[in-house]
Enzyme design. Structure first.
Site, short mmCIF file in Angstrom:
data_model
loop_
_atom_site.label_atom_id
_atom_site.label_comp_id
_atom_site.label_asym_id
_atom_site.label_seq_id
_atom_site.Cartn_x
_atom_site.Cartn_y
_atom_site.Cartn_z
N GLU A 1 0.82 -1.20 0.00
CA GLU A 1 0.00 0.00 0.00
C GLU A 1 0.87 1.27 0.00
O GLU A 1 0.42 2.33 0.42
CB GLU A 1 -0.95 0.04 1.21
CG GLU A 1 -1.55 -1.29 1.62
CD GLU A 1 -2.43 -1.94 0.55
OE1 GLU A 1 -2.58 -1.36 -0.52
OE2 GLU A 1 -2.96 -3.04 0.81
N ASP B 1 -1.72 -0.85 -9.86
CA ASP B 1 -2.08 -2.23 -9.53
C ASP B 1 -2.21 -2.99 -10.84
O ASP B 1 -2.95 -2.57 -11.75
CB ASP B 1 -3.40 -2.28 -8.78
CG ASP B 1 -3.23 -2.00 -7.30
OD1 ASP B 1 -2.11 -2.10 -6.80
OD2 ASP B 1 -4.24 -1.67 -6.64
N ASP C 1 -4.65 -7.05 3.34
CA ASP C 1 -5.90 -7.26 2.59
C ASP C 1 -7.10 -7.36 3.52
O ASP C 1 -8.19 -6.90 3.18
CB ASP C 1 -5.80 -8.53 1.75
CG ASP C 1 -4.65 -8.46 0.77
OD1 ASP C 1 -4.83 -7.90 -0.31
OD2 ASP C 1 -3.56 -8.95 1.11
#
Length: 531
Positions: free
Chosen positions: A189, A350, A466
């Site tokens: 992240e 991503d 996650d």
């Protein structure tokens, strides 16, 4: 010397999802969809460019959980069954739509796509690690890693041993699978905590990435903004994400993926077609889920969607690639007037955006490489961070600030009222694991060693960012909560059994077979330095 450089970076990650106890797992479908719609299409794209001698240089971060799933024989076989069902469904769709030319063309497109995927998957005998390894050997890709289970380091790293374990396991796993150490590491992240770079340095990581503000608010302020890396006090380079190119690709409203001619993600035959017809291809319980076959284009901000026209979408992908090229060329020309070295535009995304969320994304990428290569005068050169650091080894020293990407850019997504409860449990378990690793310098027997290793696995799996992200976004929350609790409960039970010298051999074996990530993990990775 070129006017500037563009570094395209794709971060490929999924949480470790492996459920041999279930015949059909909704969570496993995340992996199946990503392989079909993103990872194999990207491999196919690179193959085509290499065959046509089109220069390509791309950085791909393959997270350890994703790479471990790609290498897992059980998961490989499950994916093949999924793909065979898709091929069967596509063949039925070609027949069903034969009298409707609006949809028949699209059905044939899917059939061709799935057959090509099937051939490539079988060519590599189900092991996509070999495909990425081969493309790295060809010089097309630079493969880097991520933290071991994508743990959000600024929040789980209360104990330095946790950050060290996440990095050491990741680097070791990458070397085990790909045969060479990673030069770079994608911070999960983009979460950076000042000082973590010293741990990266210890494992020979040369660079990492941050969101723009992590570099812009560095101390001292960077002379070249985000258009050259800074070097942290430990000697690791930090590259900043370019804001302009990110917006053009990321944004569904202002960016390319929202174009009305592109495929509509949220309209799938899993919901549209007659239940009895589609039943064999959705969840066995009758729950309707996406099949991946979608026949409509975005059309506009309306529920009345028009049929998808592949030719229109492909043409738009070329136009948008040309627009991206044009914008980067002019951005570099402007920046070059203020810099005494060629600027580097870092474009991290991503990977799952390309193909899964944005169906035409791989076409856009391929067209971008082809269009740049076709120009007599190269407006810029595609480069990897390692390439850049070889050309420009001297960079400004600076300490980036704590930061992340995501909403507001400072941990907010992963520390929210929906998920903040997890951290005290993760910290307590981490402290207990560190104590176990320090206490058992040498395990008393093989069974104890296995139990200690499994305890380390369970903690690492619980630390995945996650689960906090899913709790925040509100999708499959019960699953994320269940996974967090499951791994923590397994950890505490293992700790208890180890201390009581009453390890249940059969139960331990079940855990080892189910939560089997990092097969050569050594629990001593959590030991304090100097112990």
């Amino acid at each position: 010397m070129p006017s500037g450089y563009v570094a395209l970076v794709l971060h490929a990650h999924l949480p470790y999802v492996r459920h041999p106890e279930e015949e059909y797992s909704l969570a496993e479908k995340w992996y199946h969809e990503a392989v079909t719609e993103t990872y194999i299409p990207l491999i196919q794209m690179v193959h085509r460019l290499l065959e046509d001698r089109v220069p390509i240089r791309l950085t791909v971060s393959l997270s350890p959980p994703l790479a471990s799933m790609m290498a897992d024989d059980f998961i490989q076989k499950r994916y093949l069954r999924y793909l065979e069902r898709l091929r069967e469904l596509a063949a039925k769709e070609v027949w069903r739509t034969k009298d409707d030319p609006r949809f028949h063309l699209v059905a044939r497109m899917y059939q061709k796509k799935f057959e090509e995927i099937y051939r490539l998957y079988n060519y590599y005998r189900g092991n996509l690690i070999k495909a990425f390894q081969e493309l790295q050997g060809e010089g097309a890709l630079e493969l880097i890693t991520c933290a071991a289970t994508h743990g959000y380091l600024p929040l789980i790293g209360l104990h330095r041993e946790v950050v060290r374990a996440q990095v050491e396991v990741a680097v070791h796993n990458h070397f085990r699978l790909f045969g060479q150490p990673p030069a770079g590491l994608w911070l999960p992240e983009c979460g950076y905590n000042p000082g973590d770079d010293a741990i990266l340095k210890k494992y020979n990581i040369k660079y990492f990435f941050l969101d723009a503000h992590g570099i812009l608010y560095a101390t001292p302020r960077p002379r070249y903004s985000i258009f050259a890396p800074v070097v942290t006090p430990s000697g690791v380079a930090a590259f900043g994400r370019d804001l302009e190119s990110s917006e053009q690709v990321w944004s569904a409203q202002e960016g390319y993926p929202g174009d009305f001619d592109y495929r509509e993600f949220y309209r799938d035959i899993g919901y549209d077609l007659d239940f009895e017809y589609i039943k064999p291809y959705i969840h066995p319980s009758g729950l309707r889920v996406d099949t991946g076959l979608k026949y409509y284009r975005i059309t506009g901000k309306t529920e009345l969607k028009e049929p998808y026209v592949p030719e229109w979408a492909s043409e738009k992908a070329k136009i948008h690639a040309g627009n991206f090229l044009f914008n980067r060329e002019h951005q570099i020309k402007y920046l070059a007037t203020y810099m005494d070295r060629p600027p580097i535009i870092v474009c991290p995304y991503d990977a799952e955006l390309f193909g899964h969320w944005w169906f035409e994304g791989p076409q856009w990428l391929e067209s971008l490489f082809r269009q740049v290569a076709s120009l007599a005068h190269q407006p810029f050169i595609f480069i990897t961070p390692s390439d850049y650091l070889e050309r420009f080894p001297i960079n400004q020293p600076a300490m980036p600030c704590m930061s992340s990407w995501g909403n507001n850019g400072y941990n907010e997504v992963w520390l929210d009222g929906s998920n903040d409860w997890i951290y005290r449990h993760l910290h307590n378990a981490a402290e207990a694991m560190i104590n176990l690793a320090n206490l058992f310098v040498a395990p008393r027997d093989e069974l104890t060693r296995r139990a200690l290793n499994q305890a380390a696995r369970e903690l690492l799996l619980a630390q995945s960012s996650d689960w906090a992200f899913i709790m925040k976004t509100g999708t499959m929350v019960d699953y994320a909560i269940g996974r967090t609790k499951k791994h923590l409960l397994n950890f505490w039970k293992l700790k208890e059994k180890i201390e009581q010298e009453s390890i249940d051999k059969e139960w331990l074996q079940e855990l080892e077979e189910t939560d089997n990530i990092f097969p050569d993990l050594n629990y001593r990775v959590f030991a304090s330095e100097g112990v």
